[in-house]
Design a protein around this motif. Structure first.
Motif, PDB file in Angstrom:
ATOM      1  N   HIS A 273       0.815  -1.217   0.000  1.00 55.85           N
ATOM      2  CA  HIS A 273       0.000   0.000   0.000  1.00 55.85           C
ATOM      3  C   HIS A 273       0.852   1.272   0.000  1.00 55.85           C
ATOM      4  O   HIS A 273       0.496   2.256  -0.643  1.00 55.85           O
ATOM      5  CB  HIS A 273      -0.933  -0.009   1.202  1.00 55.85           C
ATOM      6  N   VAL A 274       1.936   1.252   0.717  1.00 55.23           N
ATOM      7  CA  VAL A 274       2.783   2.458   0.777  1.00 55.23           C
ATOM      8  C   VAL A 274       3.348   2.768  -0.602  1.00 55.23           C
ATOM      9  O   VAL A 274       3.308   3.918  -1.066  1.00 55.23           O
ATOM     10  CB  VAL A 274       3.918   2.266   1.800  1.00 55.23           C
ATOM     11  N   LYS A 275       3.868   1.758  -1.283  1.00 60.90           N
ATOM     12  CA  LYS A 275       4.403   1.972  -2.633  1.00 60.90           C
ATOM     13  C   LYS A 275       3.308   2.448  -3.583  1.00 60.90           C
ATOM     14  O   LYS A 275       3.550   3.305  -4.450  1.00 60.90           O
ATOM     15  CB  LYS A 275       5.022   0.672  -3.171  1.00 60.90           C
ATOM     16  N   LYS A 308      -7.232  -0.269   6.603  1.00 64.71           N
ATOM     17  CA  LYS A 308      -7.325  -0.603   8.023  1.00 64.71           C
ATOM     18  C   LYS A 308      -5.962  -0.508   8.714  1.00 64.71           C
ATOM     19  O   LYS A 308      -5.825  -0.927   9.861  1.00 64.71           O
ATOM     20  CB  LYS A 308      -7.902  -2.015   8.177  1.00 64.71           C
ATOM     21  N   HIS A 309      -4.987   0.036   8.006  1.00 63.19           N
ATOM     22  CA  HIS A 309      -3.635   0.140   8.552  1.00 63.19           C
ATOM     23  C   HIS A 309      -3.405   1.582   9.016  1.00 63.19           C
ATOM     24  O   HIS A 309      -3.136   2.472   8.209  1.00 63.19           O
ATOM     25  CB  HIS A 309      -2.590  -0.262   7.501  1.00 63.19           C
ATOM     26  N   LYS A 310      -3.519   1.808  10.298  1.00 66.28           N
ATOM     27  CA  LYS A 310      -3.414   3.159  10.846  1.00 66.28           C
ATOM     28  C   LYS A 310      -2.084   3.840  10.513  1.00 66.28           C
ATOM     29  O   LYS A 310      -2.076   5.020  10.152  1.00 66.28           O
ATOM     30  CB  LYS A 310      -3.619   3.116  12.369  1.00 66.28           C
ATOM     31  N   LYS A 315       0.696   8.307   7.698  1.00 65.28           N
ATOM     32  CA  LYS A 315       1.843   8.700   6.873  1.00 65.28           C
ATOM     33  C   LYS A 315       1.440   9.686   5.772  1.00 65.28           C
ATOM     34  O   LYS A 315       2.222  10.573   5.407  1.00 65.28           O
ATOM     35  CB  LYS A 315       2.471   7.439   6.254  1.00 65.28           C
ATOM     36  N   PHE A 316       0.200   9.561   5.286  1.00 65.63           N
ATOM     37  CA  PHE A 316      -0.199  10.379   4.132  1.00 65.63           C
ATOM     38  C   PHE A 316      -1.304  11.389   4.428  1.00 65.63           C
ATOM     39  O   PHE A 316      -1.615  12.210   3.570  1.00 65.63           O
ATOM     40  CB  PHE A 316      -0.662   9.462   2.990  1.00 65.63           C
TER      41      PHE A 316
END
Length: 614
Positions: A273-275, A308-310, A315-316
């Motif tokens: 997800h971050v990428k 669902k990843h806090k 981060k964004f």
């Protein structure tokens, strides 16, 4: 010819010429000796399969394993080729129909594993022949029926690499095979049909057990196919759902074609997800050129609201809010709608500390959508409204926006009962928010003071009158009369408000008590000023009196109706004969005194007393 017990031929008769010397059966063949030659016919299709010349042959003897040919001085032995070898030889010669017929008839003579392998091989070879004849519908059906490894087809296409390192093609070569690489160079329209077949075949087997043999090869091939053909809709659909595309192969291809939005979808589907979001952020910031006609920023917002990843959201979220607070707040409001809440309201409010517009929107969400009853949320929202309105005076905010904000503030002040009125009143004491001050004073029961603020500070007669009506809503008539009388008295305190007082009386005559008004009106006023008020008040008084009289008359009529019904019920004749018995003791009623129950039954007086005692 074989004959069933009922006399019916199981197979059509085998036709051969005259002059047969001898014959023998060795299933599935019939051997016929004729003119020094052995002719071998198939029982299955009645066709001549082989001719064996033998000199001086006299007769044939069939055993379980072979057929012996008896000659004058010698005996020859004819041994059949194993059935598996026969079938495979027919397949190699592309006589697949014969091979399939033979295979089906000798199924019981073969081990189950051998039969299945041979059957698949025949079916798939037939499919290959149809494939190169461009009979794609039939070819697809045969490949699926034969459970062909999809990599066998993928490996035929140029630029469609097979990802699996341990794969080796095993399909039987067919004589009508085409070089698809040459076809792609010399006959592009025909090659396009082959590409369409590949797409159709792989998509159909993808969710099946056949497709699960090599999911990465299938998805990577579809990816390559859609990318090279420019079918970006299909490509995005593939990579945005669960897939097994090979990242090492697909990422460079997407970068080369500048399909960065699709690259983000691919990362997302693979759980990176971050990428994915970083890739989309570069598009928004114009660091990456992407031809996709998609609102990438809104897609980022939607993605974050569904995550669902806090840590990833944190981060964004600042990046989103810095670009557009109205869109950024959707990350938290949609998150609630999607039934997974990973941020408590207090956490969100802490995150939004430096974003005033987003804070207001989130508080509105808590109060209006989630119906929060926490005093803190209501007070914070009202305070945020006030702060925004006061700051807008110093900024370049247009009047319309300011009035819209004041409308929301006033509406919340009227409707909510969960805020701290004293705290808020202290914040606006010295401000121009006079209507808001009046509402807060009214919440504390200080109606006269509230009306004085509207009359003397806001200088809005309509607002004062509206205050009376709104405050009186749901209250009795006496309270309404007191509110309007209070406003009238405030007007009468100043000579500047004489016209306002007259207008108030004339427009709202029904809201006043006539006697109370006459007591406070100045003696210097002429009859002409209040003539309309007096007329309407007297008319209303007379109307009220008549209505009360009518109501009393109706009540009397209703009372008389009930009395009549009671008299009719109490004067009803009751016939008692010798057959009547007491409902309680079941003995006869012999005397003239008895009681009647509400349900109509008759009882002795003494029995009724006993019932009451019980």
């Amino acid at each position: 010819m074989f004959v069933m017990k009922n006399g019916t031929s199981q197979h059509p008769p085998v036709q051969w010429p005259d002059g047969v010397v001898d014959a023998a059966v060795h299933f599935p063949y019939v051997l016929v000796l004729q003119n020094q030659t052995v002719h071998i016919y198939s029982i299955l299709d009645q066709q001549l399969k082989q001719t064996v010349p033998l000199q001086s042959a006299k007769s044939l003897i069939s055993t379980e394993e072979s057929v012996f040919v008896v000659a004058d001085k010698e005996i020859h032995r004819l041994s059949p080729v194993p059935l598996e070898d026969q079938i495979q030889e027919l397949v190699k010669r592309q006589r697949v129909d014969e091979a399939l017929t033979l295979l089906d008839r000798v199924q019981d003579l073969l081990p189950m594993d051998s039969y299945k392998d041979l059957h698949k091989n025949v079916i798939c070879t037939s499919g290959m022949i149809k494939f190169y004849r461009e009979a794609f519908v039939e070819a697809k059906e045969l490949f699926i029926k034969g459970e062909l490894d999809p990599r066998e087809i993928i490996s035929l296409y140029p630029a469609m690499p097979v990802v699996s390192e341990d794969f080796t093609p095993q399909t039987t070569a067919v004589s009508n095979a085409k070089d698809l690489w040459m076809l792609s160079r010399d006959d592009w329209p025909t090659f396009q049909q082959y590409l369409s077949f590949l797409d159709d075949f792989l998509r159909e087997v993808r969710p099946t057990g056949q497709g699960q043999m090599c999911p990465q090869d299938i998805d990577s091939t579809l990816f390559k196919l859609y990318l090279e053909q420019g079918e970006y809709g299909k490509l995005d659909q593939l990579v945005s759902s669960q897939n097994n595309c090979n990242l090492q192969m697909c990422v460079p291809d997407l970068e080369q074609h500048k399909r960065f939005f699709t690259l983000g979808l691919l990362y997302e589907s693979q759980g990176q997800h971050v990428k994915a979001i970083q890739t989309w952020v570069k598009i928004v910031e114009d660091e990456s050129e992407d031809p996709s006609d998609i609102n990438v920023f809104q897609h980022i917002v939607n993605t974050l609201s569904n995550l669902k990843h806090k840590p990833i959201v944190l981060k964004f979220v600042d990046w989103v809010l810095q670009r557009e607070q109205e869109a950024g707040i959707l990350i938290f409001t949609k998150m609630h709608a999607s039934s997974h809440i990973i941020f408590a309201p207090e956490e969100v409010l802490t995150i939004l500390t430096n974003y005033s517009v987003a804070t207001i929107l989130y508080l509105e969400f808590l109060v209006n959508e989630l119906h929060s009853k926490e005093e803190k949320h209501h007070t914070m929202l009202i305070t945020s409204y006030i702060k925004w309105i006061l700051q807008s005076i110093e900024g370049d905010c247009n009047e319309t926006s300011r009035e819209e904000m004041r409308h929301k503030l006033q509406k919340l002040l009227w409707q909510s009962s969960f805020y701290n009125a004293d705290t808020i009143y202290d914040q606006i004491t010295s401000s121009f928010l006079h209507v808001e001050k009046a509402i807060l004073l009214g919440k504390s029961g200080k109606h006269k003071k509230a009306l004085q603020v509207l009359v003397y500070e806001e200088k809005d007669q309509q607002a004062a009158e509206s205050y009376c009506w709104r405050t009186s809503a749901g209250r009795d008539r006496k309270f309404t009369q007191e509110m309007f009388l209070t406003l009238l008295q405030i007007y009468l305190e100043s000579t500047h408000h004489v016209i306002a007082a007259v207008d108030l009386l004339n427009k709202n005559a029904a809201s006043f008590d006539l006697v109370s008004v006459l007591r406070v009106l100045p003696g210097s006023w002429s009859m002409k000023l209040v003539l309309r008020f007096l007329s309407e008040s007297l008319r209303g008084t007379v109307h009220d009196k008549r209505m009360r009289g009518l109501e009393m008359s109706l009540a009397k009529v209703e009372t008389l109706r009930h009395k009549h019904a009671w008299v009719e019920a109490t004067h009803e004749k009751i016939r008692v004969d010798r057959g009547c018995v007491c409902y309680s003791c079941q003995k006869r009623l012999t005397g003239p005194e008895f009681l009647r129950r509400p349900t109509g039954e008759l009882t002795h007086i003494s029995c009724h007393g006993g019932e009451n005692g019980q």
